[in-house]
Design a protein around this motif. Sequence first.
Motif, PDB file in Angstrom:
ATOM      1  N   UNK A   1       6.389   8.243  15.411  1.00  9.40           N
ATOM      2  CA  UNK A   1       5.049   7.752  14.792  1.00  9.40           C
ATOM      3  C   UNK A   1       4.125   9.029  14.544  1.00  9.40           C
ATOM      4  N   UNK A   2       3.848   9.337  13.324  1.00  4.52           N
ATOM      5  CA  UNK A   2       2.841  10.631  13.357  1.00  4.52           C
ATOM      6  C   UNK A   2       1.837  10.219  12.319  1.00  4.52           C
ATOM      7  N   UNK A   3       0.504  10.617  12.642  1.00  2.00           N
ATOM      8  CA  UNK A   3      -0.699  10.354  11.776  1.00  2.00           C
ATOM      9  C   UNK A   3      -1.497   9.298  12.373  1.00  2.00           C
ATOM     10  N   UNK A   4      -2.603   9.146  11.925  1.00  2.02           N
ATOM     11  CA  UNK A   4      -3.735   8.241  12.461  1.00  2.02           C
ATOM     12  C   UNK A   4      -3.301   6.850  12.067  1.00  2.02           C
ATOM     13  N   UNK A   5      -2.723   6.572  10.896  1.00  2.00           N
ATOM     14  CA  UNK A   5      -2.303   5.243  10.451  1.00  2.00           C
ATOM     15  C   UNK A   5      -1.108   4.828  10.709  1.00  2.00           C
ATOM     16  N   UNK A   6      -0.267   5.636  11.321  1.00  2.00           N
ATOM     17  CA  UNK A   6       1.192   5.325  11.724  1.00  2.00           C
ATOM     18  C   UNK A   6       1.329   4.317  13.070  1.00  2.00           C
TER      19      UNK A   6
ATOM     20  N   UNK B   1      -4.579   2.077   1.736  1.00  2.00           N
ATOM     21  CA  UNK B   1      -5.136   3.471   1.978  1.00  2.00           C
ATOM     22  C   UNK B   1      -5.139   4.443   1.073  1.00  2.00           C
ATOM     23  N   UNK B   2      -5.213   5.587   1.445  1.00  2.00           N
ATOM     24  CA  UNK B   2      -5.115   6.857   0.615  1.00  2.00           C
ATOM     25  C   UNK B   2      -3.539   6.911   0.053  1.00  2.00           C
ATOM     26  N   UNK B   3      -3.413   7.125  -1.398  1.00  3.60           N
ATOM     27  CA  UNK B   3      -2.007   7.189  -1.563  1.00  3.60           C
ATOM     28  C   UNK B   3      -1.547   8.856  -1.399  1.00  3.60           C
ATOM     29  N   UNK B   4      -0.197   8.636  -1.182  1.00  2.00           N
ATOM     30  CA  UNK B   4       0.417   9.928  -0.851  1.00  2.00           C
ATOM     31  C   UNK B   4       1.411  10.366  -1.952  1.00  2.00           C
ATOM     32  N   UNK B   5       1.368  11.275  -2.619  1.00  2.00           N
ATOM     33  CA  UNK B   5       2.372  11.622  -3.701  1.00  2.00           C
ATOM     34  C   UNK B   5       3.034  12.782  -3.563  1.00  2.00           C
ATOM     35  N   UNK B   6       3.005  13.813  -2.765  1.00  4.02           N
ATOM     36  CA  UNK B   6       3.881  15.176  -2.695  1.00  4.02           C
ATOM     37  C   UNK B   6       3.985  15.531  -1.174  1.00  4.02           C
ATOM     38  N   UNK B   7       5.183  16.058  -1.067  1.00  5.12           N
ATOM     39  CA  UNK B   7       5.541  16.563   0.292  1.00  5.12           C
ATOM     40  C   UNK B   7       5.494  15.631   1.349  1.00  5.12           C
ATOM     41  N   UNK B   8       5.588  15.757   2.565  1.00  9.46           N
ATOM     42  CA  UNK B   8       5.611  15.282   3.663  1.00  9.46           C
ATOM     43  C   UNK B   8       4.177  14.325   3.910  1.00  9.46           C
ATOM     44  N   UNK B   9       4.500  12.773   3.717  1.00  4.45           N
ATOM     45  CA  UNK B   9       3.300  12.064   4.209  1.00  4.45           C
ATOM     46  C   UNK B   9       2.481  12.293   5.173  1.00  4.45           C
ATOM     47  N   UNK B  10       1.392  12.166   5.562  1.00  8.11           N
ATOM     48  CA  UNK B  10       0.450  12.347   6.694  1.00  8.11           C
ATOM     49  C   UNK B  10       0.739  11.271   7.692  1.00  8.11           C
TER      50      UNK B  10
ATOM     51  N   UNK C   1       0.897  -1.217  -0.032  1.00  8.67           N
ATOM     52  CA  UNK C   1       0.009   0.047  -0.052  1.00  8.67           C
ATOM     53  C   UNK C   1       0.837   1.270  -0.094  1.00  8.67           C
ATOM     54  N   UNK C   2       0.054   2.400   0.139  1.00  5.69           N
ATOM     55  CA  UNK C   2       0.970   3.601  -0.015  1.00  5.69           C
ATOM     56  C   UNK C   2       0.529   4.521   1.076  1.00  5.69           C
ATOM     57  N   UNK C   3      -0.034   4.124   2.346  1.00  8.38           N
ATOM     58  CA  UNK C   3      -0.701   5.394   3.121  1.00  8.38           C
ATOM     59  C   UNK C   3       0.188   5.561   4.408  1.00  8.38           C
ATOM     60  N   UNK C   4       1.136   4.624   4.658  1.00  7.37           N
ATOM     61  CA  UNK C   4       2.186   5.116   5.604  1.00  7.37           C
ATOM     62  C   UNK C   4       3.398   4.661   5.130  1.00  7.37           C
ATOM     63  N   UNK C   5       4.430   5.748   5.466  1.00  3.07           N
ATOM     64  CA  UNK C   5       5.890   5.844   5.071  1.00  3.07           C
ATOM     65  C   UNK C   5       6.915   5.327   6.282  1.00  3.07           C
ATOM     66  N   UNK C   6       7.436   4.251   6.029  1.00  2.00           N
ATOM     67  CA  UNK C   6       8.248   3.804   7.196  1.00  2.00           C
ATOM     68  C   UNK C   6       9.734   3.905   6.506  1.00  2.00           C
ATOM     69  N   UNK C   7      10.559   4.878   7.688  1.00  2.00           N
ATOM     70  CA  UNK C   7      11.693   5.429   7.351  1.00  2.00           C
ATOM     71  C   UNK C   7      12.559   4.798   8.484  1.00  2.00           C
TER      72      UNK C   7
END
Length: 117
Positions: A102-107, A62-71, A44-50
């Motif tokens: 972790x930030x964001x409701x799906x994180x 979930x919702x795809x993130x394409x620009x800027x800092x992911x939510x 998926x594309x709704x959470x970025x793990x760094x």
Amino acid sequence: MARTITTGDGRDALAAVAAGGAARTDLATAVRYLLQLLVEKAPGNSVEVRVPPFGAVQVVEGPRHTRGTPPNVIETDAATWIALATGQTAWADAVTAGSVRASGVRANLDGLLPLRP
């Protein structure tokens, strides 16, 4: 496209890290292998793990993130990521200790870890 790490190479790198004193290349391979397993388990594309400086992936449907800092962003160091992914550390314990940001409701990876390398 990123190079796929074979199961054998990934397990060898994890064994080297577990033995202590692993080379930086082994640490990088172990981190990337476990990130690869997470992508396979939760595409998926709704959470970025760094896991700087070794890798970052987008996971969880979930919702795809394409620009800027992911939510929804999760960031941690290599040692913590390996401990989480292999079941040596619980998600809640790492978050409480501050070794995972972790930030964001799906994180939240609590239901996805540990992985089975």
